[in-house]
Structures are given as structure tokens and as C-alpha cells.
Motif scaffolding. Structure first.
Motif, PDB file in Angstrom:
ATOM      1  N   GLU A 236      38.673 -13.581  79.414  1.00  0.00           N
ATOM      2  CA  GLU A 236      39.088 -13.398  78.027  1.00  0.00           C
ATOM      3  C   GLU A 236      37.986 -13.731  77.020  1.00  0.00           C
ATOM      4  OE1 GLU A 236      42.589 -15.766  77.804  1.00  0.00           O
ATOM      5  OE2 GLU A 236      43.800 -14.335  78.956  1.00  0.00           O
ATOM      6  N   ALA A 240      38.419  -6.292  75.498  1.00  0.00           N
ATOM      7  CA  ALA A 240      38.935  -5.164  76.266  1.00  0.00           C
ATOM      8  C   ALA A 240      38.244  -3.891  75.789  1.00  0.00           C
ATOM      9  CB  ALA A 240      40.437  -5.060  76.089  1.00  0.00           C
ATOM     10  N   ARG A 273      39.800  -7.331  71.057  1.00  0.00           N
ATOM     11  CA  ARG A 273      40.489  -8.484  71.654  1.00  0.00           C
ATOM     12  C   ARG A 273      41.996  -8.405  71.385  1.00  0.00           C
ATOM     13  NH1 ARG A 273      36.694 -12.051  73.477  1.00  0.00           N
ATOM     14  NH2 ARG A 273      34.601 -11.788  72.610  1.00  0.00           N
ATOM     15  N   LEU A 275      44.155  -5.627  72.552  1.00  0.00           N
ATOM     16  CA  LEU A 275      44.261  -4.353  73.263  1.00  0.00           C
ATOM     17  C   LEU A 275      45.562  -3.622  72.945  1.00  0.00           C
ATOM     18  CD1 LEU A 275      43.248  -2.298  75.298  1.00  0.00           C
ATOM     19  CD2 LEU A 275      44.158  -3.743  77.136  1.00  0.00           C
ATOM     20  N   GLN A 276      46.692  -4.292  73.057  1.00  0.00           N
ATOM     21  CA  GLN A 276      47.964  -3.588  72.885  1.00  0.00           C
ATOM     22  C   GLN A 276      48.139  -3.022  71.478  1.00  0.00           C
ATOM     23  OE1 GLN A 276      51.398  -5.583  74.508  1.00  0.00           O
ATOM     24  NE2 GLN A 276      52.828  -4.421  73.240  1.00  0.00           N
ATOM     25  N   ALA A 300      41.584  -4.124  80.359  1.00  0.00           N
ATOM     26  CA  ALA A 300      41.467  -5.510  79.912  1.00  0.00           C
ATOM     27  C   ALA A 300      40.126  -6.070  80.377  1.00  0.00           C
ATOM     28  CB  ALA A 300      42.617  -6.337  80.482  1.00  0.00           C
TER      29      ALA A 300
END
Length: 319
Positions: A236, A240, A273, A275-276, A300
Motif C-alpha cells: 500500500e 494502484a 491511491r 482505486l474504487q 491494486a
């Protein structure tokens, strides 16, 4: 296949039965004026796998040699089950299993003779037949070591590392030379040992292996730890990626807060950062405009991506 079995119920005993299994504090290692390890610190709990990752020359082997008791530190301290692996060697060694990158075993001995000879150096070893069965070498017991394949020799190395039922296990590139099936079965064996309370310190160049086995990871660069955390925490640290291609007459992309446009149309690449939400905005825009997103990919961040970002960084590690 390598056979996985239940861990022995051998009493814990040893120098210390509680607290961290491995404690490394400000470890330093030098070769003349060259600083190979520049003040690293970490702990490993019983029943935990801790992976040290880094490119060649990052300091992994230099650090492990101190942990294994093969070399003294030039600064800082290392404790294994509460003892110094060199000064308290006789107390620590029975509970420490080590798998080196290359063992250099005598080629003239058979597999059984090699395991039997190693067993005589240990206080409470497994039975020879049990050790051979654990790594699927029973059928090769009478073969001389020099006649083994690379993968078979690696499995023999592993059998010797596990022969003393270690409470702390150091694995330096454990699956080098193994086929994919044997590699995955070694992973199952490590999971089994960890479930029984063994602490494992691992180095590997297979990032898939680190993701599969490690509870926590430290990435070394230039002798320092530059990233540390769980595999997901390290992944993380990187954004992504969204990729797709647009037709030449496609309308311009809408505003995408939280996304960086790395490559413009027609072959679009976005880093984010979030993504969705960003992907939802892109898909909604495409549906409303009747736009085809050819070759759409949304990925991701990965451990590999984070590792390569560190490995490719040419700036000196922070002191």
C-alpha cells in the motif's frame, strides 16, 4: 512431494521460553571501511515468519551471519531466545536451525549417512527415517550426495536444518532449485512449523514466497531497513494502476480527483491511491459517453511493485 507432518511435542526448554524469539537492536556489520549493515533493528515472535528482502548486496546475508552465530556484530546486539548466538553458542545452538544458501556437504556420503552424521551433533534429533520422509528423500537414502539433483540437494539441506526440531529457523533462499510443486509443499511445511510455535527468519528472491509465508517483511537497501510492515502494508506504499485504450475520436476524460495521469490518450495510464472511486468515475463516464475502454486493467498495488520502487531508488538510504 515433501510430506508435511504434525510438529513434535518436544518440551520447549532452552535458554528462554518467553518473549521475542529473535531480537536485533541497531545491528552493524563492516568489512574494513565498507558498512554492509548500518544499524538495523527488528524482533521476531514465536510462531511468526519475518522476511528480509533486498537486492544482492543489500546486507541480508551479512545480517543473517550474525544471527546464525557465524560472525560477531561490529555494533548493536543480536539475541536468539535471549542468548547471544556466539557467546552463548552451546545454549542457543540446539534450538537454532539454519538453512544456508549453499551447504557444501561432502559428496561421497550417502543421503542417509549425511543425515546420521548430522544427527550425532544434536542433542535431541528426529529419527533419521522421519527426517528423510519429511522431505521425500526416503527413496534416495542410499544415493551419494554428489549424485543428487539440485532440488534433491536442497531438500537434504532442509532436512538437516529441521533435524534438531528448532525453535528458531533461519531460511536463506529455502526453495532455490525446487520445482513449483516442491516449493509449495515446502511452504506448507513452514506453515506447519510456525503453527507449532517456531520463529522463522527468511530471505528469498521470490516475492510470491514472501507474500505466502511472511507475517512481516523488512526491505533492505544499502544496509538499512527502508520499508517494514505486513505484505499488504508494504504494498500500500505504492499506488494502484488503471490502464485502458481510447479511440482517437473519444471525448476527453472527466476530472479524476485523486488520480495522476501518467500516460495520456489513446493509451491511458492512471495511478491512484483511491482505486474504487476513480475506477467508478471512469466507468460511469464511459457508460454515459458510449466510450469503449479497450484492454481495461485495474490493479491494486503489489509487494513486487513496492519492492521494485525501493530497489530502483538510487538515493542513499536515510540515516
Amino acid at each position: 512431494m515433501i510430506r508435511v507432518e504434525e510438529r513434535s511435542t518436544r518440551p520447549a526448554g532452552g535458554p528462554r521460553a518467553h518473549g521475542p524469539a529473535v531480537e536485533v537492536v541497531d545491528l552493524q556489520r563492516r568489512y574494513g571501511s565498507f558498512e554492509a549493515v548500518r544499524g538495523i533493528s527488528f524482533e521476531v515472535a514465536p510462531g511468526e515468519v519475518f522476511a528480509l528482502l533486498g537486492v544482492n548486496g543489500a546486507g541480508k546475508t551479512s545480517a543473517l551471519e550474525v544471527l546464525e552465530g557465524l560472525a560477531p556484530p561490529d555494533g548493536g546486539s543480536v539475541r536468539v531466545l535471549g542468548g547471544d548466538p556466539r557467546r552463548d553458542h552451546s545454549a542457543v545452538r540446539p534450538y537454532l536451525g539454519v538453512l544456508l544458501q549453499s551447504s557444501g556437504l561432502p559428496g561421497d556420503l550417502t543421503v542417509r549417512e549425511t543425515v546420521s552424521a548430522w544427527a550425532r551433533t544434536l542433542t535431541a534429533p528426529r529419527l533419521v527415517e522421519e527426517a528423510l520422509a519429511q522431505v521425500d528423500l526416503t527413496g534416495r537414502a542410499h544415493v551419494r550426495v554428489r549424485s543428487l539433483s539440485g532440488g534433491e540437494r536442497r531438500r537434504l539441506d532442509l532436512a538437516l536444518a529441521l533435524l534438531g526440531r528448532p525453535r528458531v529457523l533461519v531460511l536463506d533462499e529455502p526453495t532455490t532449485g525446487l520445482d513449483p510443486e516442491s516449493r509449495r509443499t515446502v511452504w506448507a511445511l513452514v506453515h506447519d512449523l510456525v503453527a507449532g510455535g517456531t520463529a522463522v527468519v527468511l530471505t528469498t528472491h521470490h516475492l510470491e514466497e514472501a507474500e505466502e509465508l511472511a507475517d512481516r517483511i523488512a526491505v533492505l537497501r544499502g544496509g538499512r531497513i527502508v520499508l517494514e510492515g505486513t505484505p499488504s502494508e508494504i504494498a500500500e506504499t505504492q499506488p494502484a494502476t488503471i490502464r485502458f485504450s481510447l479511440a482517437p475520436d473519444a471525448p476527453p476524460l472527466p476530472p479524476l480527483p485523486g488520480a495522476e495521469l501518467v500516460a495520456p490518450a489513446p493509451d491511458v495510464e492512471l495511478h491512484t491511491r483511491a482505486l474504487q472511486p476513480v475506477l467508478t468515475t471512469v466507468l460511469t463516464w464511459a457508460a454515459e459517453q458510449g466510450v469503449a475502454l479497450a484492454g481495461l486493467q485495474a490493479r491494486a498495488a503489489s509487494l513486487e511493485q513496492a519492492f521494485l520502487a525501493v530497489a530502483d531508488d538510487t538515493s542513499p538510504p536515510q540515516a
